[in-house]
Design a protein around this motif. Structure first.
Motif, PDB file in Angstrom:
ATOM      1  N   SER A 278      36.877  39.525  30.224  1.00  9.67           N
ATOM      2  CA  SER A 278      36.733  38.502  29.179  1.00  9.67           C
ATOM      3  C   SER A 278      35.399  38.631  28.458  1.00  9.67           C
ATOM      4  O   SER A 278      35.259  38.237  27.299  1.00  9.67           O
ATOM      5  CB  SER A 278      36.870  37.100  29.786  1.00  9.67           C
ATOM      6  OG  SER A 278      35.894  36.891  30.793  1.00  9.67           O
ATOM      7  N   GLY A 279      34.397  39.226  29.151  1.00  5.83           N
ATOM      8  CA  GLY A 279      33.092  39.438  28.534  1.00  5.83           C
ATOM      9  C   GLY A 279      32.957  40.772  27.827  1.00  5.83           C
ATOM     10  O   GLY A 279      31.879  41.135  27.363  1.00  5.83           O
ATOM     11  N   GLY A 280      34.069  41.546  27.751  1.00  8.78           N
ATOM     12  CA  GLY A 280      34.080  42.788  26.990  1.00  8.78           C
ATOM     13  C   GLY A 280      33.719  44.046  27.766  1.00  8.78           C
ATOM     14  O   GLY A 280      33.598  45.118  27.173  1.00  8.78           O
ATOM     15  N   LEU A 281      33.569  43.962  29.085  1.00  5.19           N
ATOM     16  CA  LEU A 281      33.236  45.148  29.876  1.00  5.19           C
ATOM     17  C   LEU A 281      34.477  46.030  30.001  1.00  5.19           C
ATOM     18  O   LEU A 281      35.539  45.574  30.432  1.00  5.19           O
ATOM     19  CB  LEU A 281      32.738  44.746  31.264  1.00  5.19           C
ATOM     20  CG  LEU A 281      32.169  45.865  32.135  1.00  5.19           C
ATOM     21  CD1 LEU A 281      30.869  46.394  31.532  1.00  5.19           C
ATOM     22  CD2 LEU A 281      31.933  45.372  33.549  1.00  5.19           C
ATOM     23  N   GLU A 282      34.338  47.295  29.627  1.00  6.40           N
ATOM     24  CA  GLU A 282      35.484  48.211  29.648  1.00  6.40           C
ATOM     25  C   GLU A 282      35.654  48.835  31.025  1.00  6.40           C
ATOM     26  O   GLU A 282      34.680  49.202  31.679  1.00  6.40           O
ATOM     27  CB  GLU A 282      35.294  49.312  28.603  1.00  6.40           C
ATOM     28  CG  GLU A 282      36.481  50.257  28.503  1.00  6.40           C
ATOM     29  CD  GLU A 282      36.299  51.334  27.448  1.00  6.40           C
ATOM     30  OE1 GLU A 282      37.238  52.137  27.268  1.00  6.40           O
ATOM     31  OE2 GLU A 282      35.226  51.379  26.818  1.00  6.40           O
TER      32      GLU A 282
ATOM     33  N   LEU B 177      26.497  42.295  34.412  1.00  9.08           N
ATOM     34  CA  LEU B 177      27.291  43.110  35.331  1.00  9.08           C
ATOM     35  C   LEU B 177      27.904  42.258  36.432  1.00  9.08           C
ATOM     36  O   LEU B 177      29.104  42.367  36.727  1.00  9.08           O
ATOM     37  CB  LEU B 177      26.413  44.209  35.950  1.00  9.08           C
ATOM     38  CG  LEU B 177      27.114  45.095  36.986  1.00  9.08           C
ATOM     39  CD1 LEU B 177      28.214  45.915  36.338  1.00  9.08           C
ATOM     40  CD2 LEU B 177      26.110  46.001  37.684  1.00  9.08           C
ATOM     41  N   ILE B 178      27.094  41.418  37.042  1.00  9.48           N
ATOM     42  CA  ILE B 178      27.567  40.600  38.154  1.00  9.48           C
ATOM     43  C   ILE B 178      28.711  39.684  37.723  1.00  9.48           C
ATOM     44  O   ILE B 178      29.733  39.561  38.415  1.00  9.48           O
ATOM     45  CB  ILE B 178      26.392  39.775  38.735  1.00  9.48           C
ATOM     46  CG1 ILE B 178      25.434  40.685  39.486  1.00  9.48           C
ATOM     47  CG2 ILE B 178      26.900  38.669  39.651  1.00  9.48           C
ATOM     48  CD1 ILE B 178      26.046  41.418  40.668  1.00  9.48           C
ATOM     49  N   ASN B 179      28.567  39.043  36.580  1.00  8.37           N
ATOM     50  CA  ASN B 179      29.620  38.145  36.098  1.00  8.37           C
ATOM     51  C   ASN B 179      30.928  38.884  35.828  1.00  8.37           C
ATOM     52  O   ASN B 179      32.016  38.390  36.157  1.00  8.37           O
ATOM     53  CB  ASN B 179      29.159  37.424  34.823  1.00  8.37           C
ATOM     54  CG  ASN B 179      28.106  36.377  35.104  1.00  8.37           C
ATOM     55  OD1 ASN B 179      27.926  35.938  36.243  1.00  8.37           O
ATOM     56  ND2 ASN B 179      27.378  35.968  34.067  1.00  8.37           N
ATOM     57  N   GLU B 180      30.830  40.086  35.244  1.00  5.57           N
ATOM     58  CA  GLU B 180      32.040  40.823  34.898  1.00  5.57           C
ATOM     59  C   GLU B 180      32.692  41.460  36.115  1.00  5.57           C
ATOM     60  O   GLU B 180      33.919  41.465  36.232  1.00  5.57           O
ATOM     61  CB  GLU B 180      31.733  41.881  33.825  1.00  5.57           C
ATOM     62  CG  GLU B 180      31.107  41.331  32.549  1.00  5.57           C
ATOM     63  CD  GLU B 180      31.798  40.091  32.026  1.00  5.57           C
ATOM     64  OE1 GLU B 180      32.996  40.186  31.683  1.00  5.57           O
ATOM     65  OE2 GLU B 180      31.146  39.028  31.946  1.00  5.57           O
ATOM     66  N   ILE B 181      31.902  41.976  37.044  1.00  5.97           N
ATOM     67  CA  ILE B 181      32.478  42.567  38.269  1.00  5.97           C
ATOM     68  C   ILE B 181      33.147  41.464  39.102  1.00  5.97           C
ATOM     69  O   ILE B 181      34.206  41.678  39.708  1.00  5.97           O
ATOM     70  CB  ILE B 181      31.408  43.297  39.098  1.00  5.97           C
ATOM     71  CG1 ILE B 181      30.874  44.510  38.339  1.00  5.97           C
ATOM     72  CG2 ILE B 181      31.974  43.725  40.450  1.00  5.97           C
ATOM     73  CD1 ILE B 181      31.877  45.614  38.095  1.00  5.97           C
ATOM     74  N   LYS B 182      32.542  40.291  39.122  1.00  9.67           N
ATOM     75  CA  LYS B 182      33.134  39.158  39.846  1.00  9.67           C
ATOM     76  C   LYS B 182      34.527  38.865  39.306  1.00  9.67           C
ATOM     77  O   LYS B 182      35.459  38.553  40.072  1.00  9.67           O
ATOM     78  CB  LYS B 182      32.234  37.933  39.719  1.00  9.67           C
ATOM     79  CG  LYS B 182      32.676  36.741  40.548  1.00  9.67           C
ATOM     80  CD  LYS B 182      31.678  35.599  40.411  1.00  9.67           C
ATOM     81  CE  LYS B 182      32.095  34.397  41.256  1.00  9.67           C
ATOM     82  NZ  LYS B 182      31.112  33.297  41.133  1.00  9.67           N
ATOM     83  N   GLU B 183      34.702  38.978  38.013  1.00 10.46           N
ATOM     84  CA  GLU B 183      36.021  38.758  37.403  1.00 10.46           C
ATOM     85  C   GLU B 183      37.006  39.856  37.807  1.00 10.46           C
ATOM     86  O   GLU B 183      38.190  39.588  38.065  1.00 10.46           O
ATOM     87  CB  GLU B 183      35.886  38.726  35.873  1.00 10.46           C
ATOM     88  CG  GLU B 183      37.191  38.520  35.138  1.00 10.46           C
ATOM     89  CD  GLU B 183      37.035  38.523  33.628  1.00 10.46           C
ATOM     90  OE1 GLU B 183      37.876  39.128  32.938  1.00 10.46           O
ATOM     91  OE2 GLU B 183      36.054  37.918  33.144  1.00 10.46           O
ATOM     92  N   ILE B 184      36.521  41.084  37.917  1.00 11.96           N
ATOM     93  CA  ILE B 184      37.393  42.221  38.235  1.00 11.96           C
ATOM     94  C   ILE B 184      37.902  42.169  39.669  1.00 11.96           C
ATOM     95  O   ILE B 184      39.083  42.402  39.939  1.00 11.96           O
ATOM     96  CB  ILE B 184      36.642  43.544  37.997  1.00 11.96           C
ATOM     97  CG1 ILE B 184      36.391  43.758  36.496  1.00 11.96           C
ATOM     98  CG2 ILE B 184      37.430  44.730  38.563  1.00 11.96           C
ATOM     99  CD1 ILE B 184      35.461  44.918  36.199  1.00 11.96           C
ATOM    100  N   VAL B 185      36.998  41.861  40.603  1.00 13.37           N
ATOM    101  CA  VAL B 185      37.384  41.936  42.020  1.00 13.37           C
ATOM    102  C   VAL B 185      37.880  40.603  42.555  1.00 13.37           C
ATOM    103  O   VAL B 185      38.417  40.533  43.655  1.00 13.37           O
ATOM    104  CB  VAL B 185      36.222  42.453  42.879  1.00 13.37           C
ATOM    105  CG1 VAL B 185      35.832  43.849  42.431  1.00 13.37           C
ATOM    106  CG2 VAL B 185      35.027  41.520  42.861  1.00 13.37           C
TER     107      VAL B 185
END
Length: 225
Positions: free
Chosen positions: A183-187, A217-225
């Motif tokens: 959602s934050g745009g991390l590919e 990074l932390i916010n986006e990885i948290k969303e992924i895992v």
């Protein structure tokens, strides 16, 4: 059945032969038992070793904690990022307050991290992208084999060119993957068969305030895992 360490040893032998032995530097896990333990596993994929000599292994560099002697911000950022992902995604403020202890006790969580280089040949502090592309063209199936042997939850590609070359390797080998964004745009790429997230991120030396690079990074990885 061969252990992960045995498989990686065979892979590195194949890689050395393909490169005809030129200034090769091995990388991999520091403790197979720790790597096999439950929990998240991270493969941090960098461009190349910053070294004028060769014949040494990244695992030894980690075990003797050589990264604590480094003067650049590369390893402090890598310590922050990997610690945060593996310890419940704490805030940047929490990490900074504990950072001395995190550094001193880093081997306690480095068993769940594999630091590896796309280009396994000794290089300089400033990687040559053209050389990275040439190296990938010669040995692109082997980096995929290394990822496949390790089966991490996350491959954190440090630098867009690293991510792009891994993506190109998957395409060359006709391996199925899905391209996604947080959602934050991390590919990221989702390697379907292996269930691995391959993430595009900044190089730790990118000109970005460390609190911003950590928090995003932390916010986006948290969303992924």
């Amino acid at each position: 059945m061969k252990t992960i360490t045995e498989q990686l040893d065979e892979l590195h032998s194949e890689w050395k032969n393909r490169l005809m032995g030129q200034n090769y530097i091995e990388d991999g896990i520091i403790n197979e038992q720790a790597w096999r333990a439950p929990g998240l596993k991270i493969m941090v994929l960098l461009k190349e070793p910053n070294s004028t000599d060769w014949g040494w292994e990244y695992q030894d560099f980690l075990l003797r904690r050589g990264y604590l002697e480094e003067k650049s911000s590369t390893w402090p950022n890598l310590l922050r990022w990997t610690y945060g992902i593996l310890h419940g995604f704490p805030s940047y403020k929490e990490v900074e307050e504990q950072f001395h202890c995190i550094k001193q006790n880093s081997l306690d969580f480095f068993g769940s991290v594999c630091f590896a280089n796309l280009k396994k040949i000794a290089g300089t502090s400033s990687a040559n992208d053209h050389e990275l592309i040439q190296f990938s063209d010669i040995s692109h199936p082997l980096i995929l084999k290394q990822i496949s042997i390790l089966e991490p939850n996350i491959v954190l590609c440090c630098g867009s060119i690293v991510f792009d070359l891994v993506k190109k390797s998957l395409e060359k080998e006709q391996i199925q993957f899905e391209r996604k964004h947080t959602s934050g745009g991390l590919e990221r790429l989702w390697w379907n068969h292996k269930r691995i997230n391959i993430v595009r991120y900044f190089h730790p030396l990118a000109y970005i305030p460390k609190e911003i690079s950590y928090t995003y990074l932390i916010n986006e990885i948290k969303e992924i895992v």
